[in-house]
Design an enzyme around this catalytic site. Structure first.
Site, PDB file in Angstrom:
ATOM      1  N   ARG A   1       0.802  -1.223   0.000  1.00  0.00           N
ATOM      2  CA  ARG A   1       0.000   0.000   0.000  1.00  0.00           C
ATOM      3  C   ARG A   1       0.837   1.275   0.000  1.00  0.00           C
ATOM      4  NH1 ARG A   1      -3.696  -0.395   4.867  1.00  0.00           N
ATOM      5  NH2 ARG A   1      -2.241  -1.976   5.558  1.00  0.00           N
TER       6      ARG A   1
ATOM      7  N   GLN B   1      12.647 -15.543   6.076  1.00  0.00           N
ATOM      8  CA  GLN B   1      11.313 -16.151   6.089  1.00  0.00           C
ATOM      9  C   GLN B   1      10.868 -16.199   4.626  1.00  0.00           C
ATOM     10  OE1 GLN B   1       8.115 -13.698   7.528  1.00  0.00           O
ATOM     11  NE2 GLN B   1       6.903 -15.446   8.212  1.00  0.00           N
TER      12      GLN B   1
ATOM     13  N   THR C   1       3.120 -13.587  11.699  1.00  0.00           N
ATOM     14  CA  THR C   1       4.157 -13.086  12.621  1.00  0.00           C
ATOM     15  C   THR C   1       4.757 -14.203  13.478  1.00  0.00           C
ATOM     16  OG1 THR C   1       2.252 -12.312  13.925  1.00  0.00           O
ATOM     17  CG2 THR C   1       3.503 -10.655  12.751  1.00  0.00           C
TER      18      THR C   1
ATOM     19  N   GLU D   1      -7.520 -10.940  16.897  1.00  0.00           N
ATOM     20  CA  GLU D   1      -7.310 -10.121  15.706  1.00  0.00           C
ATOM     21  C   GLU D   1      -8.652  -9.600  15.202  1.00  0.00           C
ATOM     22  OE1 GLU D   1      -4.320  -9.114  14.332  1.00  0.00           O
ATOM     23  OE2 GLU D   1      -3.753  -9.901  16.278  1.00  0.00           O
TER      24      GLU D   1
ATOM     25  N   ARG E   1      41.480  45.483 -20.896  1.00  0.00           N
ATOM     26  CA  ARG E   1      40.188  45.733 -21.539  1.00  0.00           C
ATOM     27  C   ARG E   1      40.422  46.690 -22.699  1.00  0.00           C
ATOM     28  NH1 ARG E   1      38.490  48.924 -16.221  1.00  0.00           N
ATOM     29  NH2 ARG E   1      39.135  51.018 -16.807  1.00  0.00           N
TER      30      ARG E   1
HETATM   31  C1  UD1 Z   1      -0.124  -7.192  13.911  1.00  0.00           C
HETATM   32  C2  UD1 Z   1      -0.747  -7.888  15.104  1.00  0.00           C
HETATM   33  C3  UD1 Z   1      -1.905  -7.047  15.637  1.00  0.00           C
HETATM   34  C4  UD1 Z   1      -1.415  -5.660  15.975  1.00  0.00           C
HETATM   35  C5  UD1 Z   1      -0.720  -5.023  14.780  1.00  0.00           C
HETATM   36  C6  UD1 Z   1      -0.069  -3.740  15.181  1.00  0.00           C
HETATM   37  C7  UD1 Z   1      -0.458 -10.259  14.590  1.00  0.00           C
HETATM   38  C8  UD1 Z   1      -1.146 -11.510  14.216  1.00  0.00           C
HETATM   39  N1  UD1 Z   1      -1.219  -9.177  14.706  1.00  0.00           N
HETATM   40  O1  UD1 Z   1      -1.119  -7.161  12.889  1.00  0.00           O
HETATM   41  O2  UD1 Z   1      -2.458  -7.651  16.795  1.00  0.00           O
HETATM   42  O3  UD1 Z   1      -2.488  -4.870  16.433  1.00  0.00           O
HETATM   43  O4  UD1 Z   1       0.308  -5.896  14.266  1.00  0.00           O
HETATM   44  O5  UD1 Z   1       0.438  -3.070  14.048  1.00  0.00           O
HETATM   45  O6  UD1 Z   1       0.726 -10.265  14.796  1.00  0.00           O
HETATM   46  N2  UD1 Z   1       5.696  -9.789   9.136  1.00  0.00           N
HETATM   47  C9  UD1 Z   1       6.682 -10.663   8.787  1.00  0.00           C
HETATM   48  N3  UD1 Z   1       6.326 -11.902   8.344  1.00  0.00           N
HETATM   49  C10 UD1 Z   1       5.039 -12.297   8.261  1.00  0.00           C
HETATM   50  C11 UD1 Z   1       4.026 -11.383   8.613  1.00  0.00           C
HETATM   51  C12 UD1 Z   1       4.389 -10.138   9.050  1.00  0.00           C
HETATM   52  O7  UD1 Z   1       7.863 -10.335   8.865  1.00  0.00           O
HETATM   53  O8  UD1 Z   1       4.806 -13.433   7.851  1.00  0.00           O
HETATM   54  C13 UD1 Z   1       6.084  -8.451   9.617  1.00  0.00           C
HETATM   55  C14 UD1 Z   1       5.537  -7.342   8.754  1.00  0.00           C
HETATM   56  O9  UD1 Z   1       6.491  -6.981   7.766  1.00  0.00           O
HETATM   57  C15 UD1 Z   1       5.347  -6.221   9.769  1.00  0.00           C
HETATM   58  C16 UD1 Z   1       5.017  -6.972  11.067  1.00  0.00           C
HETATM   59  O10 UD1 Z   1       5.492  -8.287  10.895  1.00  0.00           O
HETATM   60  O11 UD1 Z   1       6.534  -5.492   9.984  1.00  0.00           O
HETATM   61  C17 UD1 Z   1       3.532  -6.971  11.396  1.00  0.00           C
HETATM   62  O12 UD1 Z   1       2.841  -7.660  10.391  1.00  0.00           O
HETATM   63  P1  UD1 Z   1       1.450  -7.182   9.808  1.00  0.00           P
HETATM   64  O13 UD1 Z   1       1.020  -8.103   8.754  1.00  0.00           O
HETATM   65  O14 UD1 Z   1       1.502  -5.735   9.493  1.00  0.00           O
HETATM   66  O15 UD1 Z   1       0.520  -7.417  11.089  1.00  0.00           O
HETATM   67  P2  UD1 Z   1      -0.859  -6.747  11.352  1.00  0.00           P
HETATM   68  O16 UD1 Z   1      -1.893  -7.429  10.549  1.00  0.00           O
HETATM   69  O17 UD1 Z   1      -0.742  -5.290  11.253  1.00  0.00           O
END
Ligand code: UD1
Ligand code: CA
Length: 466
Positions: A17, A82, A88, A164, A446
């Site tokens: 985004r 990863q 996460t 979530e 000049r």
């Molecule tokens: C996550 C939290 C949510 C919280 C929010 C705050 C979880 C399940 N949820 O949601 O409770 O309120 O953050 O911003 O954790 N990332 C990885 N690998 C992955 C997935 C994500 O490295 O497989 C990294 C992303 O790049 C990012 C961070 O982890 O930096 C958070 O991931 P994101 O997908 O943004 O989580 P949210 O859905 O925002």
């Protein structure tokens, strides 16, 4: 005994985004990129609390780019890959799989790469709670009256869990205490609880938030200001975090005695240093590794990057400085352009529409109007008239011009480099100096003036009247 800690920076996400050409951790933020901020704060947190720590970035999306950026700046950061972003919890598993020695560290800190406002202060508060209340895990939370996209905190009699948004009931969605995504965990606790995390939820992802459970020795530390945890998912949020970071920077400078005429319209980057008593006018843009001394004045519209401005110096309105040095009490502008290597001596004066590049001007030199000085040395107290040009380029190479002390260079003159003018020389107005001049000499080059009485009418054309 010093405690040991592994800090995990979650940086595998894509950040679609943001619509940038770069992976999210490398999105620009002030004069840095997003990922620089958590790395810097983790380091401060280690030092402040005498922790022996290692930092690991979990990378995935465009991992080569992210790794090459980080490794150039922070050679001590390690990496865990990863391959697919399965959530996460999966990211944390990738971290523990990357290096078995991470299992033995006392604590594990989890921080996102996209929350640049989080500082050492919050991390230290979490550590204090973990240690004083002997907790196994602490999550940082905050109140958001209109939460969107965040996990909701559901507190039990003891412990808590996180739901979530996608998986929450309408009732649960009304909860205003939300998860920031920042966690401090005992490593033994997270290793034990990661085992049971599955992907049976609406997203089909492995949620790290599932390691927090009711009845367990875990706590949610609610911070009063939610904007600390603002994550950057789109360009509006990027603007918001930059505004917050700049505001914090200006507040810190103000406390040091820097006076702003209109702070909201003053843009100052993170690494800029400014001394007490200095006044900054509006619409100034001060960036990079700029250092400004005490009691200096930076007038409106100045754009200053990677420059050094000494005590009591003054940058007048609409001047541009890039890699330049202004020594004590020197003035530049209005509308001056000091390029890389411009070194302006104490009490020297650079006036309007003067461009200076890679030149050293000694104490008290004056270049007051409409001039170009490049690849030159000008000695103390020399006065350079209006419209002077160092012709430093022959189409292939740049050449040096040397002008000694106490010289007077008449207006509309040029020096064709390489050329050397000794001390105490006088160049008559409108001269083109191609040969070096010995000390104390006078030069004029000049055309002779010829005056013919009454001849002007031959040249002045008058329109015929109809
Ligand atoms: C996550 C939290 C949510 C919280 C929010 C705050 C979880 C399940 N949820 O949601 O409770 O309120 O953050 O911003 O954790 N990332 C990885 N690998 C992955 C997935 C994500 O490295 O497989 C990294 C992303 O790049 C990012 C961070 O982890 O930096 C958070 O991931 P994101 O997908 O943004 O989580 P949210 O859905 O925002
Ligand atoms: Ca997020």
């Amino acid at each position: 005994m010093n405690m040991t800690i592994g800090a995990v920076i979650l940086a595998a996400g894509e950040g679609k985004r943001l619509k940038l050409d770069a992976p999210k951790p490398l999105a620009p933020c002030l004069d840095k990129n997003l990922v620089d901020f958590p790395i810097r704060e983790i380091q401060k947190f280690f030092t402040q609390n005498k922790l022996i720590g290692i930092k690991t970035a979990v990378i995935g999306h465009q991992k080569e780019l992210v790794q090459s950026y980080i490794s150039k700046r922070y050679p001590d950061v390690k990496y865990a890959v990863q391959e697919r972003q399965l959530g996460t919890a999966d990211a944390l598993r990738a971290y523990f799989d990357s290096d078995p020695s991470t299992h033995k560290l006392d604590y594990t800190l989890v921080i996102c790469a996209d929350t640049p406002v989080v500082s050492e202060r919050e991390l230290t508060k979490m550590l204090e709670l973990l240690q004083s209340a002997q907790m196994d895990a602490v999550a940082a939370t905050f109140q958001d009256p209109t939460p969107k996209g965040y996990g909701r905190i559901i507190r039990g009699k003891k412990g808590f869990h996180i739901v979530e948004e996608k998986d929450a009931t309408d009732e649960q969605r009304k909860i205003t205490e939300v998860n920031s995504g920042l966690y401090l965990l005992k490593t033994s606790y997270v290793l034990e609880n990661l085992k049971s995390v599955d992907s049976n939820n609406k997203s089909g992802e492995f949620y790290l938030t599932d390691i927090f459970k009711d009845g367990l020795n875990v706590d949610a530390l609610c911070f009063p200001h939610g904007n600390i945890f603002l994550g950057v998912n789109n360009l509006e949020q990027l603007e918001q975090v930059e505004t917050i970071l700049r505001k914090q920077k200006k507040m810190a400078l103000r406390e040091e005695g820097v006076r702003f005429i209109d702070a909201p319209h003053t843009y100052i980057d993170d690494d800029v240093e400014i001394g007490a008593g200095t006044v900054i006018y509006p619409n100034t843009y001060i960036t990079g590794k700029t250092k400004i001394g005490k009691n200096a004045v930076i007038e409106m519209g100045a754009q200053i990057t990677n420059s050094t401005i000494a005590d009591n110096a003054r940058v007048l309105a609409y001047s541009i400085l890039e890699g330049a040095i202004l020594h004590e009490k020197a003035h530049a502008g209005p509308f001056a352009r000091l390029r890389s290597g411009a070194d302006i001596g104490p009490e020297a004066k650079i006036g309007n529409f003067v461009e200076i590049k890679k030149s050293v001007l000694a104490r008290g030199v004056k270049v007051s109007h409409l001039s170009y000085v490049g690849d030159a040395f000008i000695g103390e107290e020399s006065n350079i008239g209006c419209g002077f040009i160092t012709c430093n380029y022959d189409g292939a190479d740049k050449h040096i011009t040397k002008i000694g002390k106490n010289c007077f260079i008449g207006s509309d003159s040029q020096t064709v480099a390489p050329v050397e003018i000794g001390d105490n020389c006088f160049v008559a107005s409108s001269s083109t100096i191609t040969k070096s001049m010995p000390e104390g000499s006078f030069a004029i080059s000049r055309g002779q003036q010829t005056t013919k009485e009454g001849m002007a009418k031959k040249f002045i054309k008058v329109k015929e009247k109809k």
